[in-house]
Scaffold this active site. Structure first.
Site, short mmCIF file in Angstrom:
data_model
loop_
_atom_site.label_atom_id
_atom_site.label_comp_id
_atom_site.label_asym_id
_atom_site.label_seq_id
_atom_site.Cartn_x
_atom_site.Cartn_y
_atom_site.Cartn_z
N ASP A 65 51.65 35.24 17.88
CA ASP A 65 52.12 35.42 19.23
C ASP A 65 51.34 34.19 20.07
O ASP A 65 50.43 33.41 19.68
CB ASP A 65 51.20 36.57 19.83
CG ASP A 65 51.86 37.89 19.60
OD1 ASP A 65 53.02 37.75 19.25
OD2 ASP A 65 51.09 38.96 19.71
N PRO A 87 43.80 46.56 41.51
CA PRO A 87 43.69 45.14 41.73
C PRO A 87 42.37 44.72 41.95
O PRO A 87 42.03 43.38 41.65
CB PRO A 87 44.19 44.82 43.00
CG PRO A 87 45.03 46.27 43.71
CD PRO A 87 44.19 47.39 42.63
N GLU A 130 45.57 53.20 49.18
CA GLU A 130 44.61 52.28 49.76
C GLU A 130 43.62 52.16 48.44
O GLU A 130 42.60 51.35 48.67
CB GLU A 130 43.92 52.53 51.05
CG GLU A 130 44.94 52.20 52.18
CD GLU A 130 45.59 50.78 51.95
OE1 GLU A 130 44.71 50.13 52.05
OE2 GLU A 130 46.65 51.01 51.95
N ARG A 138 51.38 47.29 20.31
CA ARG A 138 51.90 46.37 19.24
C ARG A 138 50.76 45.68 18.55
O ARG A 138 51.00 44.80 17.60
CB ARG A 138 52.81 45.23 20.00
CG ARG A 138 52.23 44.40 20.97
CD ARG A 138 53.07 43.56 21.90
NE ARG A 138 53.97 42.62 21.03
CZ ARG A 138 53.06 41.76 20.55
NH1 ARG A 138 51.92 41.43 20.85
NH2 ARG A 138 53.82 40.56 19.77
N1 ADE Z 1 47.38 48.81 41.20
C1 ADE Z 1 47.77 47.93 42.35
N2 ADE Z 1 47.87 46.75 42.02
C2 ADE Z 1 47.24 46.60 40.56
C3 ADE Z 1 47.37 45.38 39.77
N3 ADE Z 1 47.61 44.22 40.12
N4 ADE Z 1 46.59 45.74 38.52
C4 ADE Z 1 46.21 47.07 38.11
N5 ADE Z 1 46.52 48.12 38.81
C5 ADE Z 1 47.16 47.95 40.21
#
Ligand code: ADE
Length: 255
Positions: free
Chosen positions: A168, A88, A115, A153
């Site tokens: 697209d 994230p 974590e 793709r």
């Molecule tokens: N791992 C946990 N959440 C994620 C996300 N939003 N994008 C990529 N990997 C992740």
């Protein structure tokens, strides 16, 4: 193109790669995908891939050595390849990044868990960190599949119709026009007449206008990156859309 995916849950990844367009791309030799279990490269007898965080706190952190050993293993098999960590904290994934990554001959995708991942693995091995959006998954596996699917793709010859990726949503910066198929009337609602006219120029114009209207209504911020040639601008003007588009584009530039 080759993908090496590093995970502690290989079964999570297997079946989506055996269906549809991805399966055909693999069968046709356009794509090669290898899944590697990080646990196989854990040195201790319990095959530990995670441990408690220094400094205390919730959750577990992925240990650097099994991750590093797995990357080294895949590079011994085939040298090179950008290492992409899914987390994230990464750069937010979009079509432009998909296109950029589709020009790589090989990607090594590392699925983070728990974590997080020990910072030293990031520093020593990771070339690019990617997030698929501002929400938290239980791990990077689904995110890795999103990258694999969206990149495959785009590879030459993977989609049946040569220009279907070019049409697209997002490929010219905005949303796609609405699509219809048979029947011509559904629950009293008719397919727009022009689409059944056989007049290709009229269909193209209708689609451009519909795409712009759709983008203005739903994702106006995307207009900032849409470019129009002079003929298209004339058409937008004729239909009273040019001012709204220009206003959006000016607004985005001054933000
Ligand atoms: N791992 C946990 N959440 C994620 C996300 N939003 N994008 C990529 N990997 C992740």
């Amino acid at each position: 193109m080759r993908f090496d995916i590093l995970t502690i849950f290989p079964d999570l990844l297997a079946s989506p790669l055996t269906e549809g367009i991805i399966r055909r791309a693999i069968q046709d030799g356009k794509v090669e995908i290898a899944i590697h279990n990080i646990r196989d490269f854990a040195a201790d007898k319990h095959a530990m891939t995670d441990d408690r965080p220094f400094g205390g706190g919730e959750g577990m952190v992925m240990k650097p050595e099994p991750l590093a050993a797995t990357v080294q293993h895949v590079r011994e098999q085939v040298p090179g390849g950008k290492v992409v960590l899914l987390s994230p904290q990464g750069r937010t994934y979009d079509q432009a990044l998909a296109q950029e990554l589709a020009s790589e001959p090989r990607l090594i995708l590392v699925c983070g868990r728990y974590e997080g991942v020990d910072e030293r693995f990031r520093d020593h091995y990771v070339d690019l960190e990617v997030s698929i959006g501002d929400y938290i998954l239980t791990g990077g596996e689904l995110a890795a599949l999103v990258l694999v699917d969206s990149i495959i793709r785009l590879l030459p010859g993977v989609l049946g119709c040569a220009d279907s990726a070019a049409n697209d949503t997002f490929s010219r910066g905005g949303l796609k026009y609405p699509q219809y198929t048979r029947p011509r009337v559904f629950e009293g609602d008719e397919v727009p007449e022009v689409l059944c006219s056989g007049d290709h120029a009229a269909v193209s114009e209708w689609r451009l206008l519909a795409a712009v209207r759709q983008t203005l209504n739903r994702r106006p911020e995307l207009l900032a990156t849409m470019a129009f040639n002079s003929q298209e601008e004339k058409l937008l003007k004729k239909h009273g859309l040019l001012d709204a588009v220009r206003e959006r584009q000016r607004g985005a530039r001054s933000e």
